[in-house]
Each structure stands twice: as C-alpha cells, then as structure tokens.
Design an enzyme around this catalytic site. Structure first.
Site, PDB file in Angstrom:
ATOM      1  N   ALA A   1      16.293  21.068  29.006  1.00 33.64           N
ATOM      2  CA  ALA A   1      14.833  20.937  28.996  1.00 33.64           C
ATOM      3  C   ALA A   1      14.426  19.599  29.594  1.00 33.64           C
ATOM      4  O   ALA A   1      15.222  18.645  29.644  1.00 33.64           O
ATOM      5  CB  ALA A   1      14.293  21.055  27.568  1.00 33.64           C
ATOM      6  N   ASP A   2      13.191  19.544  30.031  1.00 31.90           N
ATOM      7  CA  ASP A   2      12.630  18.289  30.530  1.00 31.90           C
ATOM      8  C   ASP A   2      11.131  18.290  30.251  1.00 31.90           C
ATOM      9  O   ASP A   2      10.474  19.328  30.377  1.00 31.90           O
ATOM     10  CB  ASP A   2      12.875  18.135  32.033  1.00 31.90           C
ATOM     11  CG  ASP A   2      12.490  16.754  32.520  1.00 31.90           C
ATOM     12  OD1 ASP A   2      13.259  15.801  32.255  1.00 31.90           O
ATOM     13  OD2 ASP A   2      11.431  16.604  33.149  1.00 31.90           O
TER      14      ASP A   2
END
Length: 204
Positions: A78-79
């Site tokens: 994720a970011d």
C-alpha cells in the site's frame, strides 16, 4: 464464513513498515506476517495525475517484492499520498519541510488517497480509496507543538489523523477515516473476500 476463517489456509504477507497498517489489519482480526524490508524505486512519471500516484506506487512495491509467492500466499502492499491542490505531499525530510506542509494544509481542504495492491502467484488487483479532510486554521504555535511533540516525519503530509492534531484541527472528513490513517480496511476486507472466493472457484 468470516474472512479471518477463510484466511486460515493462507499466509497474508504485509509488505509495509507502517505501524498504522499493522494496527488496522490486526484490529480487523486478520492474521498476517510481515515481509522483510526490501528496496523499491517509488518514482513515477511527472505527467501522471496526482490521483493515480498512490495506486501506481503500491503496484511498484508489489512488483519489487524479491521473493516468489507460493500457492497459498497473498502479498499486500500500500501507499498513501496527501494532495493539496495539484501538489503531492510525501513524508517530510525535516522539521522545516514539516512546517511548510502543515502551513499549506492549514485552513483548507486536502485529499488523502491510499493505493492498495493484492497479489497471489496467479492474480493481481490494485485499487485506491480517496478521502477529503478539512483542517481549521492552525497557529504557528500549534504547528510547532505538534511537530516537536509527535515528530511526524514518517507520515505523508506531516501528520497522523490518530494523533493530537486529528483531535484539535480536523473539522470534518468525507470518506474513510481509516483510509487517512493509511489503509482503507473496509474496501480491503471486501477485496480479500473476492480474491479468496475466486481462488476457491479456480481450484475446483
């Protein structure tokens, strides 16, 4: 059957150094293992729309994972990005940049987007979730206090919604609170269920 029961036959690998993401997954009752730290080039084209960057980087992280996945492993990356106007605010390099970021966010609306990628040996799915956050006008003293007390240098946009600043400065949110923390757990929960259901269908 609840998701945590469906996941018992799998090894969900969280490739993230974020303690907030670990906390959110654990509080959903989802068991996972942490990936060892690995290098990833998180650069993106300068022409890429801001709203696409988080999902793009989450996919880059997934592709950079150095270990081959087995049949019963699910990799999660994720970011999170903070967008003010047409500017992406990443993690501040130092105190001065943190002050600049919070001054920019003060008294205005900004957008938080978290991109997520789920990958198995045979399938990959990327998505992103967007939330709008409204800050009241902050004083210089408040900004200094927050930065010096909480040292938000590991957080996009130089703030954590779950900390002091979230209680005293945020006037409202449109969208997922947990997305602003760094992981849209409701959407992730649904996507993991779909992933496992498709895996079970393919195995028949």
């Amino acid at each position: 059957m609840l998701l945590h029961k469906k996941l018992e036959d799998y090894n969900l690998i969280l490739a993230s150094a974020s303690p907030r993401r670990r906390q959110l997954l654990a509080e959903c009752g989802i068991s996972f293992t942490l990936a060892d730290k690995f290098e990833c080039d998180e650069s993106f084209p300068t022409t890429m729309p801001c709203c696409e960057v988080a999902q793009h980087i989450s996919a880059l992280k997934s592709n950079a994972y150095p270990n081959p996945l087995s049949e019963k492993e699910i990799l999660l990356t994720a970011d999170t990005v903070v967008i003010a106007g047409d500017r992406i605010l990443g993690k501040p390099a130092d105190r001065a940049e943190a002050i600049e970021m919070l001054t920019l966010l003060s008294g205005r609306k900004h957008t938080v987007i978290t991109g997520v990628t789920i990958r198995t040996v045979s399938r990959i799915c990327s998505f992103s979730v967007e939330s709008s956050v409204y800050f009241r006008k902050l004083t210089a003293e408040e900004i200094d206090y927050y930065i010096d007390t909480y040292k938000p240098f590991d957080k996009a946009g130089a703030y954590g919604i779950q900390e002091w600043i979230g209680y005293v400065a945020i006037e409202g949110i449109e969208g997922s609170f947990f997305n602003v923390m760094g992981l849209p757990v409701q959407r992730l929960y649904v996507e993991l269920e779909h992933f496992i259901e498709a895996d079970l269908l393919n195995s028949k």
